[in-house]
Design an enzyme around this catalytic site. Structure first.
Site, PDB file in Angstrom:
ATOM      1  N   GLY A   1      -1.131  -0.918  35.042  1.00 42.28           N
ATOM      2  CA  GLY A   1      -1.664  -1.987  35.882  1.00 42.28           C
ATOM      3  C   GLY A   1      -2.715  -1.534  36.874  1.00 42.28           C
TER       4      GLY A   1
ATOM      5  CG  ASN B   1       6.508  -4.991  28.836  1.00 45.85           C
ATOM      6  OD1 ASN B   1       7.159  -6.023  29.019  1.00 45.85           O
ATOM      7  ND2 ASN B   1       6.647  -3.906  29.581  1.00 45.85           N
TER       8      ASN B   1
ATOM      9  CD  GLU C   1       4.215   1.756  29.069  1.00 46.22           C
ATOM     10  OE1 GLU C   1       3.419   0.942  28.602  1.00 46.22           O
ATOM     11  OE2 GLU C   1       5.141   1.438  29.836  1.00 46.22           O
TER      12      GLU C   1
ATOM     13  CG  HIS D   1       8.436  -0.490  31.472  1.00 49.16           C
ATOM     14  ND1 HIS D   1       7.997  -0.462  32.776  1.00 49.16           N
ATOM     15  CD2 HIS D   1       7.339  -0.700  30.704  1.00 49.16           C
ATOM     16  CE1 HIS D   1       6.685  -0.663  32.777  1.00 49.16           C
ATOM     17  NE2 HIS D   1       6.265  -0.814  31.538  1.00 49.16           N
TER      18      HIS D   1
ATOM     19  CD  GLU E   1       6.546  -2.519  35.331  1.00 44.77           C
ATOM     20  OE1 GLU E   1       7.030  -3.469  34.690  1.00 44.77           O
ATOM     21  OE2 GLU E   1       5.323  -2.239  35.318  1.00 44.77           O
TER      22      GLU E   1
ATOM     23  CE  LYS F   1       4.359  -4.214  32.409  1.00 47.58           C
ATOM     24  NZ  LYS F   1       3.678  -3.286  33.297  1.00 47.58           N
TER      25      LYS F   1
ATOM     26  CB  SER G   1      -5.023   0.588  32.340  1.00 51.89           C
ATOM     27  OG  SER G   1      -4.425   0.353  33.613  1.00 51.89           O
TER      28      SER G   1
HETATM   29  P1  13P Z   1      -0.646  -2.591  31.749  1.00 56.19           P
HETATM   30  O1  13P Z   1      -1.192  -2.698  30.329  1.00 56.19           O
HETATM   31  O2  13P Z   1      -0.696  -3.878  32.475  1.00 56.19           O
HETATM   32  O3  13P Z   1      -1.239  -1.440  32.467  1.00 56.19           O
HETATM   33  O4  13P Z   1       0.926  -2.279  31.597  1.00 56.19           O
HETATM   34  C1  13P Z   1       1.343  -1.288  30.742  1.00 56.19           C
HETATM   35  C2  13P Z   1       2.807  -1.395  30.590  1.00 56.19           C
HETATM   36  O5  13P Z   1       3.554  -1.161  31.526  1.00 56.19           O
HETATM   37  C3  13P Z   1       3.331  -1.833  29.279  1.00 56.19           C
HETATM   38  O6  13P Z   1       4.693  -1.632  29.181  1.00 56.19           O
END
Ligand code: 13P
Length: 251
Positions: A174, A12, A168, A98, A100, A14, A213
């Site tokens: 992150g 992803n 997740e 997601h 976010e 983003k 992560s």
């Molecule tokens: P990270 O791998 O940067 O922690 O992000 C995970 C994520 O949100 C994938 O959709």
């Protein structure tokens, strides 16, 4: 029981990536050849890069996906993109819900359910994300939260081809933090149980990804957990070497 589920490692991107990032995709395509026998690979760039990436990846073992879709096929929805348009641009899958999107755009379980149905209508695989916040984990609410999200956001009629679930934990995204393999096993085992209860035999074939992560250094341990059928990778998916290093857990 031997699992028939083929692992999936999805990136992803983003809100990251430029036209010049095509060079990074080219590196992923090259490295993917050695991994394709064991694992499915999916790259979800921002919408601006979808059709270019899909053209480059065409005929390769790497599929291209999107990060969100609107519920309607077309119309007066300024700034939005429909699942049909994503399909038209070459996407095979779309991430929905997601954390976010849930937190920055106020998307509810009901919204996600409608988006997953829109994805199916367009012939896309829906990757539905669930996961608890840090406060919810501390309050021992993880399973209750995940159950609510699954029950509210998954439509009837899922199949292994149409649906992927991504667990997740919001606090792991992150942050460099990950749950222990025991904690991951508990949640993934619970998700598997719910998918079985809801979809019967089809529920056994639906892939459950872990996200948050994931790095080449922890992928082996996380991917070995029961009912973890792959990874949804954020930051580390932007670099071909790291993304391929994670997929190599399945070599
Ligand atoms: P990270 O791998 O940067 O922690 O992000 C995970 C994520 O949100 C994938 O959709």
């Amino acid at each position: 029981m031997v699992s028939a589920r083929r692992p999936l490692v999805a990136g992803n991107w983003k809100m990251n990536g430029w036209q010049r990032s095509t060079a990074e995709l080219a590196k992923i395509l090259t490295g993917a050849r050695a991994l394709a026998a064991k694992v499915d690979l999916l790259v979800c760039p921002p919408a601006t890069l979808l059709s270019g990436f899909a053209a480059l990846a065409s005929g390769s073992p790497v599929a291209i996906g999107a990060q969100d879709c609107h519920v309607e096929p077309a119309g007066a929805f300024t700034g939005d993109i429909s699942a049909e348009m994503l399909k038209d641009a070459g996407a095979e899958a779309v991430i929905v819900g997601h954390s976010e999107r849930r937190s920055h755009h106020g998307e509810t379980n009901g919204d996600l359910r409608a988006k997953a149905l829109a994805a199916w209508r367009a012939g896309l695989t829906a990757i539905v994300c669930v996961g608890e916040t840090g406060a919810e984990r501390e309050a021992a609410q993880t399973i209750a939260v995940v159950q609510r999200q699954l029950d509210g956001s998954l439509p009837d009629g899922a199949t292994a081809q149409r649906l992927v679930v991504a667990y997740e934990p919001v606090w792991a995204i992150g942050s460099g933090l990950t749950p222990t393999p025991t904690d991951v096993a508990e949640v993934h085992g619970f998700v598997r149980e719910r998918l079985g209860a809801r979809y019967g035999a089809a529920g056994q074939g639906i892939r459950i990804l872990y996200g948050g992560s994931v790095k080449p250094s922890n992928a082996g341990e996380l991917m070995a957990v029961a009912n973890v059928d792959g990874a949804l990778v954020g930051g580390a998916s932007l670099k071909a070497e790291e993304f391929l290093g994670i997929a190599a857990a399945y070599r």
